[in-house]
Scaffold this motif. Structure first.
Motif, PDB file in Angstrom:
ATOM      1  N   GLU A  84       0.859  -1.185   0.000  1.00 31.59           N
ATOM      2  CA  GLU A  84       0.000   0.000   0.000  1.00 31.59           C
ATOM      3  C   GLU A  84       0.891   1.229   0.000  1.00 31.59           C
ATOM      4  O   GLU A  84       1.559   1.516   0.996  1.00 31.59           O
ATOM      5  N   PRO A  85       0.946   1.965  -1.100  1.00 29.57           N
ATOM      6  CA  PRO A  85       1.850   3.118  -1.175  1.00 29.57           C
ATOM      7  C   PRO A  85       1.352   4.287  -0.332  1.00 29.57           C
ATOM      8  O   PRO A  85       0.216   4.277   0.167  1.00 29.57           O
ATOM      9  N   GLY A  86       2.207   5.275  -0.196  1.00 28.54           N
ATOM     10  CA  GLY A  86       1.797   6.471   0.524  1.00 28.54           C
ATOM     11  C   GLY A  86       0.791   7.289  -0.288  1.00 28.54           C
ATOM     12  O   GLY A  86       0.630   7.093  -1.489  1.00 28.54           O
ATOM     13  N   TRP A  87       0.112   8.190   0.379  1.00 33.33           N
ATOM     14  CA  TRP A  87      -0.875   9.044  -0.286  1.00 33.33           C
ATOM     15  C   TRP A  87      -0.691  10.483   0.178  1.00 33.33           C
ATOM     16  O   TRP A  87      -0.034  10.760   1.179  1.00 33.33           O
ATOM     17  N   ARG A  88      -1.291  11.392  -0.536  1.00 37.84           N
ATOM     18  CA  ARG A  88      -1.205  12.811  -0.203  1.00 37.84           C
ATOM     19  C   ARG A  88      -2.468  13.520  -0.664  1.00 37.84           C
ATOM     20  O   ARG A  88      -3.173  13.030  -1.557  1.00 37.84           O
ATOM     21  N   CYS A  89      -2.734  14.634  -0.052  1.00 37.20           N
ATOM     22  CA  CYS A  89      -3.894  15.433  -0.450  1.00 37.20           C
ATOM     23  C   CYS A  89      -3.578  16.175  -1.743  1.00 37.20           C
ATOM     24  O   CYS A  89      -2.453  16.651  -1.955  1.00 37.20           O
ATOM     25  N   GLY A  94      -8.552  21.497   0.242  1.00 37.04           N
ATOM     26  CA  GLY A  94      -9.028  22.216   1.408  1.00 37.04           C
ATOM     27  C   GLY A  94      -9.337  21.306   2.582  1.00 37.04           C
ATOM     28  O   GLY A  94      -8.597  20.377   2.900  1.00 37.04           O
ATOM     29  N   SER A  95     -10.453  21.553   3.212  1.00 40.58           N
ATOM     30  CA  SER A  95     -10.842  20.798   4.401  1.00 40.58           C
ATOM     31  C   SER A  95     -11.359  19.403   4.082  1.00 40.58           C
ATOM     32  O   SER A  95     -11.611  18.609   4.979  1.00 40.58           O
ATOM     33  N   ARG A  96     -11.521  19.093   2.796  1.00 42.02           N
ATOM     34  CA  ARG A  96     -12.025  17.758   2.442  1.00 42.02           C
ATOM     35  C   ARG A  96     -10.994  16.672   2.689  1.00 42.02           C
ATOM     36  O   ARG A  96     -11.327  15.490   2.748  1.00 42.02           O
ATOM     37  N   CYS A  97      -9.708  17.044   2.828  1.00 46.97           N
ATOM     38  CA  CYS A  97      -8.624  16.071   3.011  1.00 46.97           C
ATOM     39  C   CYS A  97      -7.778  16.457   4.208  1.00 46.97           C
ATOM     40  O   CYS A  97      -7.310  17.603   4.303  1.00 46.97           O
ATOM     41  N   ASP A  98      -7.603  15.537   5.126  1.00 44.11           N
ATOM     42  CA  ASP A  98      -6.792  15.742   6.322  1.00 44.11           C
ATOM     43  C   ASP A  98      -5.551  14.868   6.218  1.00 44.11           C
ATOM     44  O   ASP A  98      -5.623  13.641   6.282  1.00 44.11           O
ATOM     45  N   GLU A  99      -4.385  15.479   6.057  1.00 45.63           N
ATOM     46  CA  GLU A  99      -3.148  14.725   5.892  1.00 45.63           C
ATOM     47  C   GLU A  99      -2.738  13.974   7.150  1.00 45.63           C
ATOM     48  O   GLU A  99      -1.869  13.102   7.098  1.00 45.63           O
ATOM     49  N   LYS A 100      -3.355  14.290   8.296  1.00 43.77           N
ATOM     50  CA  LYS A 100      -3.043  13.589   9.527  1.00 43.77           C
ATOM     51  C   LYS A 100      -3.903  12.333   9.718  1.00 43.77           C
ATOM     52  O   LYS A 100      -3.740  11.619  10.706  1.00 43.77           O
ATOM     53  N   ALA A 101      -4.796  12.088   8.789  1.00 42.55           N
ATOM     54  CA  ALA A 101      -5.649  10.907   8.878  1.00 42.55           C
ATOM     55  C   ALA A 101      -4.805   9.639   8.775  1.00 42.55           C
ATOM     56  O   ALA A 101      -3.815   9.591   8.032  1.00 42.55           O
ATOM     57  N   GLU A 102      -5.189   8.578   9.527  1.00 43.02           N
ATOM     58  CA  GLU A 102      -4.436   7.335   9.521  1.00 43.02           C
ATOM     59  C   GLU A 102      -4.587   6.561   8.225  1.00 43.02           C
ATOM     60  O   GLU A 102      -3.715   5.789   7.852  1.00 43.02           O
ATOM     61  N   SER A 103      -5.716   6.723   7.536  1.00 40.09           N
ATOM     62  CA  SER A 103      -5.944   6.035   6.269  1.00 40.09           C
ATOM     63  C   SER A 103      -6.819   6.906   5.380  1.00 40.09           C
ATOM     64  O   SER A 103      -7.315   7.956   5.803  1.00 40.09           O
ATOM     65  N   VAL A 104      -7.012   6.432   4.158  1.00 43.86           N
ATOM     66  CA  VAL A 104      -7.815   7.196   3.199  1.00 43.86           C
ATOM     67  C   VAL A 104      -9.282   6.795   3.248  1.00 43.86           C
ATOM     68  O   VAL A 104     -10.094   7.317   2.480  1.00 43.86           O
ATOM     69  N   CYS A 105      -9.621   5.885   4.155  1.00 42.56           N
ATOM     70  CA  CYS A 105     -10.978   5.330   4.149  1.00 42.56           C
ATOM     71  C   CYS A 105     -12.047   6.382   4.435  1.00 42.56           C
ATOM     72  O   CYS A 105     -13.160   6.309   3.913  1.00 42.56           O
ATOM     73  N   GLY A 106     -11.740   7.373   5.281  1.00 38.89           N
ATOM     74  CA  GLY A 106     -12.747   8.366   5.626  1.00 38.89           C
ATOM     75  C   GLY A 106     -12.685   9.628   4.790  1.00 38.89           C
ATOM     76  O   GLY A 106     -13.420  10.590   5.061  1.00 38.89           O
ATOM     77  N   TRP A 112      -7.651  13.170  -2.532  1.00 42.58           N
ATOM     78  CA  TRP A 112      -6.314  12.639  -2.280  1.00 42.58           C
ATOM     79  C   TRP A 112      -5.849  11.833  -3.496  1.00 42.58           C
ATOM     80  O   TRP A 112      -6.653  11.490  -4.366  1.00 42.58           O
ATOM     81  N   GLU A 113      -4.559  11.517  -3.521  1.00 42.32           N
ATOM     82  CA  GLU A 113      -3.996  10.736  -4.623  1.00 42.32           C
ATOM     83  C   GLU A 113      -2.841   9.882  -4.110  1.00 42.32           C
ATOM     84  O   GLU A 113      -2.247  10.177  -3.070  1.00 42.32           O
ATOM     85  N   TRP A 114      -2.553   8.802  -4.854  1.00 45.79           N
ATOM     86  CA  TRP A 114      -1.456   7.920  -4.478  1.00 45.79           C
ATOM     87  C   TRP A 114      -0.111   8.539  -4.868  1.00 45.79           C
ATOM     88  O   TRP A 114       0.030   9.077  -5.967  1.00 45.79           O
ATOM     89  N   GLU A 115       0.851   8.437  -3.965  1.00 47.98           N
ATOM     90  CA  GLU A 115       2.212   8.855  -4.310  1.00 47.98           C
ATOM     91  C   GLU A 115       2.790   7.845  -5.302  1.00 47.98           C
ATOM     92  O   GLU A 115       2.780   6.648  -5.053  1.00 47.98           O
ATOM     93  N   GLY A 116       3.291   8.313  -6.403  1.00 48.13           N
ATOM     94  CA  GLY A 116       3.807   7.422  -7.435  1.00 48.13           C
ATOM     95  C   GLY A 116       2.775   7.059  -8.480  1.00 48.13           C
ATOM     96  O   GLY A 116       3.081   6.342  -9.431  1.00 48.13           O
TER      97      GLY A 116
END
Length: 536
Positions: A84-89, A94-106, A112-116
């Protein structure tokens, strides 16, 4: 100088000229009269005349054992391809994506998008996260299920019609085909099927390579040689980490990890010989003797003309003095192993030990790999860490024997697994658990290495690969179970691994010692031979 027919040579070198013009007739060992021959089993011939581990065996061993690296490529490629690669907003989320979230499920889709990019792994390609995450484990389970089936199928084929070399060639062809096809899988279910098929062919690689590499080795050198094969597997894992670093996308990685199988077929297989033991039990005495003669010549020794190979029960049976050497093929199957009181209990003990050992080995491997570190570096260090276990076990193998080491290494692993289970909330518990895991896999890596040579020595040539195949199938079942044990979390994985290590050591207690015992060819040979050992 005399010609092959015994006539005297002519003067002025005419015999030399004629010998260059006339084709050399290969000797027919099967036609040697019984009264003029000395019948020896392969182990005795290697010991007395050919050499137990000379230049011929060294070259053959290295070339054949390279196949273990191929098995490592096709087995461990899932670590990188299915990660499972890393992800980023994405910018502007804006507020729709929280980079401190543990996973992308919520997170909201599109924020967000996959790194790579989506091609970095199968997880990113087909969205195997959240409720679809189980599909990654399903791929791994089906791969090992394919290995389990393939080990049994190719174990039987290598003992019967295809032989050791023919089976090795077949599995390498299939691996190259399935591996390359996997790289162009259009969807998840096609990928799942191709990984199952790759597992089917991979299950026979190490099995056929091990038997083919060790059968021409003499009895006193076979143990160390057999245990050295796993260096090639660990080296393959280490090389794979570098290949995965160079080819970061999963499709390119599958191609890169399959190309070595193609190179092995064209550059290595032509220089590998079939096992003389397989030729002998199939009744092809001339072919077996031709290989033994090549071994003796390459090792700087001389094989006398009157010496000829015979199955162990023929070479050691005094009642056969007036009988001709058998030309008939001798065969066997797993049914013969079960029917024999000598080999039946050995088979079930070997299956049990292989299962428990695999649960611990693969389970602890998954725990170490899942550390929050660079995945390429983690896999490299894990592969390197196994090598000292191989070295220490190989050094002690002929000093203490197979049985004490099989018990000791499993109980060594069990002690540290159970220690990791009771650490509780003491200070630096993460470091202590990591140390227990490393020492646990250190012990079990030694067991895993030892099991191949120990199991091979427990059974005769006619059923050796079939028995090894059954033990390998049990190991694959353990490999399928291991990820589910890891998922339990908490202290339970260490507890399960510790219990498996203790049980495996107790099962090994009931196996016979094989140190310095002959490697039997037939079921009759092992039954009579073991009876003689019990009497003495």
């Amino acid at each position: 100088m005399a010609t092959a027919g015994g006539s005297e040579t002519c003067s002025h070198g005419s015999s030399l000229d004629s010998s260059l013009l006339l084709p050399t007739k290969e000797p027919n060992w099967e036609a040697i009269p019984e009264s003029e021959s000395e019948k020896l089993c392969i182990d005795d011939m290697l010991d007395v005349y050919c050499g137990e581990f000379g230049s011929w065996q060294l070259r053959h061993f290295v070339l054949t054992s390279l196949a273990w690296a191929l098995e490592a490529f096709h087995t461990m490629v899932m670590i990188f391809a299915d990660q499972e690669p890393g992800w980023r907003c994405v910018e502007g989320s804006g507020s729709r994506c929280d980079e401190k979230a543990e996973s992308v499920c919520g997170l909201e889709p599109g924020s967000w998008e996959w790194e790579g990019g989506p091609g970095s792994s199968t997880v990113a390609q087909w969205g195997l996260v959240c409720r679809e995450k189980y599909k990654v484990g399903l791929v791994q389970a089906l791969f090992f299920a394919g290995c389990m089936i393939g080990a049994g199928v190719f174990g039987h084929l290598s003992d019967s019609s295809l032989g050791r070399k023919g089976s090795l060639k077949t599995v390498c062809i299939l691996n190259a085909i399935f591996g390359c096809l996997t790289s162009i899988a259009p969807d998840y279910f096609t990928y799942l099927l191709l990984r199952f098929l790759t597992g089917f062919s991979t299950g026979g690689v190490g099995l056929c390579s091990f038997v083919l590499a060790t059968e021409p080795v003499g009895p006193t050198k076979r143990g160390v040689a057999g245990m050295s094969t796993f260096y090639f597997f660990s080296t393959g894992i280490a090389l794979l980490s570098g290949i995965a670093y160079i080819f970061p996308t999963w499709r390119a990685l599958y191609v890169a990890s399959s190309v070595p199988s193609i190179l092995f077929l064209f550059l290595v297989i032509p220089f590998i010989s079939e096992s003389p033991r397989w030729y002998l039990v199939r009744g092809k005495i001339n072919k077996a003797m031709k290989i033994m003669q090549a071994i003796a010549k390459s090792n700087g020794n001389n094989l006398p003309e009157g010496v000829i190979l015979a199955l162990d029960d023929e070479a050691n049976d005094a009642s056969n003095d007036n009988q001709s050497i058998s030309k008939e093929a001798v065969s066997g199957s797993i049914v013969d192993v079960i029917r024999s009181p000598v080999t039946c209990i050995r088979l079930f003990l070997a299956i049990g030990i292989s299962f428990t050992c695999s649960v611990v080995y693969y389970g602890l491997s998954l725990n170490v790999v899942n550390l929050e570190t660079n995945i390429h570096l983690s896999v490299l260090l894990n592969a390197v860490a196994e090598m000292p276990a191989f070295t220490i076990t190989a050094v002690l193998l002929d000093r203490f024997g197979r049985k004490p080491l099989a018990i000791g290494t499993q109980w060594f692993s069990a002690i540290f697994c159970l220690t990791g289970c009771v650490v509780g909330s003491v200070r630096m518990r993460e470091v202590i658990k990591m140390g227990c895991g490393v020492l646990g896999i250190f012990g079990m890596a030694g067991t895993y290495n030892l099991l191949f040579i120990y199991t091979a020595e427990l059974f005769p040539t006619v059923v050796r690969n079939a028995a090894l195949g059954s033990a390998t199938q049990a190991a694959q079942m353990g490999a399928i179970l291991a990820p589910f044990v890891v998922v339990l979390g908490g202290v339970l994985p260490f507890l399960v691994f510790g219990i498996c290590g203790l049980v495996g050591g107790m099962l090994a207690y009931y196996l016979p010692e094989t140190l310095n015992k002959p490697l039997y060819d037939t079921m009759r040979g092992i039954e009579e031979g073991e009876a003689d050992w019990r009497i003495t």
